[in-house]
Design a protein around this motif. Structure first.
Motif, mmCIF file in Angstrom:
data_model
loop_
_atom_site.group_PDB
_atom_site.id
_atom_site.type_symbol
_atom_site.label_atom_id
_atom_site.label_comp_id
_atom_site.label_asym_id
_atom_site.label_seq_id
_atom_site.Cartn_x
_atom_site.Cartn_y
_atom_site.Cartn_z
ATOM 1 N N LEU A 150 0.966 -0.912 0.507
ATOM 2 C CA LEU A 150 -0.025 0.092 0.289
ATOM 3 C C LEU A 150 0.711 0.664 0.255
ATOM 4 C CD1 LEU A 150 -3.171 -1.296 2.425
ATOM 5 C CD2 LEU A 150 -3.555 -0.922 -0.297
ATOM 6 N N LYS A 151 1.901 1.475 0.735
ATOM 7 C CA LYS A 151 2.811 2.078 0.796
ATOM 8 C C LYS A 151 3.449 2.749 -0.679
ATOM 9 C CE LYS A 151 6.986 4.104 3.035
ATOM 10 N NZ LYS A 151 8.150 3.958 3.548
ATOM 11 N N GLU B 118 2.474 5.725 -3.203
ATOM 12 C CA GLU B 118 3.725 6.942 -3.886
ATOM 13 C C GLU B 118 3.098 6.836 -5.361
ATOM 14 O OE1 GLU B 118 7.403 4.986 -2.159
ATOM 15 O OE2 GLU B 118 7.032 6.147 -0.244
ATOM 16 N N LYS B 119 3.098 5.796 -5.998
ATOM 17 C CA LYS B 119 3.083 5.735 -7.634
ATOM 18 C C LYS B 119 1.270 6.884 -8.171
ATOM 19 C CE LYS B 119 5.123 2.198 -8.077
ATOM 20 N NZ LYS B 119 5.515 0.373 -8.171
ATOM 21 N N GLU C 202 -5.035 4.767 -7.233
ATOM 22 C CA GLU C 202 -4.960 3.373 -7.118
ATOM 23 C C GLU C 202 -5.029 2.620 -5.195
ATOM 24 O OE1 GLU C 202 -2.310 -0.416 -8.552
ATOM 25 O OE2 GLU C 202 -2.143 1.911 -9.447
ATOM 26 N N TYR C 203 -4.408 4.135 -4.752
ATOM 27 C CA TYR C 203 -4.145 4.143 -3.113
ATOM 28 C C TYR C 203 -5.750 3.438 -2.945
ATOM 29 C CZ TYR C 203 -3.552 4.918 1.694
ATOM 30 O OH TYR C 203 -2.949 4.518 2.492
#
Length: 56
Positions: free
Chosen positions: A28-29, A33-34, A38-39
């Motif tokens: 998830l981290k 970040e990306k 989407e998170y």
């Protein structure tokens, strides 16, 4: 098989084995970040779907 959302499973620590929980949190981290969008989607996936999509 766990049929709850990732977000809910992380709130209740006893639901997931410790190694699975750590793997999910790490992934998830990376996802956050990306791509924050989407998170958000990943948090609302069922645990088994998340594991199949991101951890296998």
């Amino acid at each position: 098989m766990i049929t709850m959302m990732v977000q809910t499973a992380l709130l209740f620590g006893y639901v997931l084995p410790e190694n699975t929980r750590a793997d999910i949190e790490k992934m998830l981290k990376n996802i956050r970040e990306k791509c924050p969008f989407e998170y958000d989607i990943a948090l609302h996936m069922e645990v088994h779907e998340f594991c199949r999509m991101y951890l296998l």
